[in-house]
Scaffold this motif. Sequence first.
Motif: not given
Length: 153
Positions: A47-50, A109-112
């Motif tokens: 999980i990418t976040f700002d 900003t993204s979830f993988t």
Amino acid sequence: MNSDNGNNEKLLINYKKLTSKAMKNVIYEVLKEVSEKGLPGKHHFYITFDTTYKNIEIPNKLIKEYPQEMTIVIEKSFWDLEVTKKNIVIVLSFNEIKNKLKISFDSITSFTDPHANFILQFPKFKSGKILLDKTKNKNSSKIINILDFKKDN
């Protein structure tokens, strides 16, 4: 937020925001189930976040290390996962030190999920507006293809 469609007409339906909200609900449902039952099989998440987003709560040492964006991994070692409609609260180990993080769904900003070969990517929102890449063709940003969100083998 009204958007201009290029013909000086105001759009009344913000499809980008609605689509983003629906896709973030997928993350909510997945993480809610994991918080109740644990990770199934070989599933794990990136999980990418700002980190500059409002309502983020992470230790200052991590903000210094990740001043703009951070990616966390939810795999084998995580504790106290709590999921609400607005936030993810989780304890993760960084250099063998446990840290509690509160991550707003709006900051993601993204979830993988590499095991399922599943990827969701989101535009960045600030103050209710989407930050767009100005180098992209304006017409291409209006079309959302579900195939763009799932990587083939």
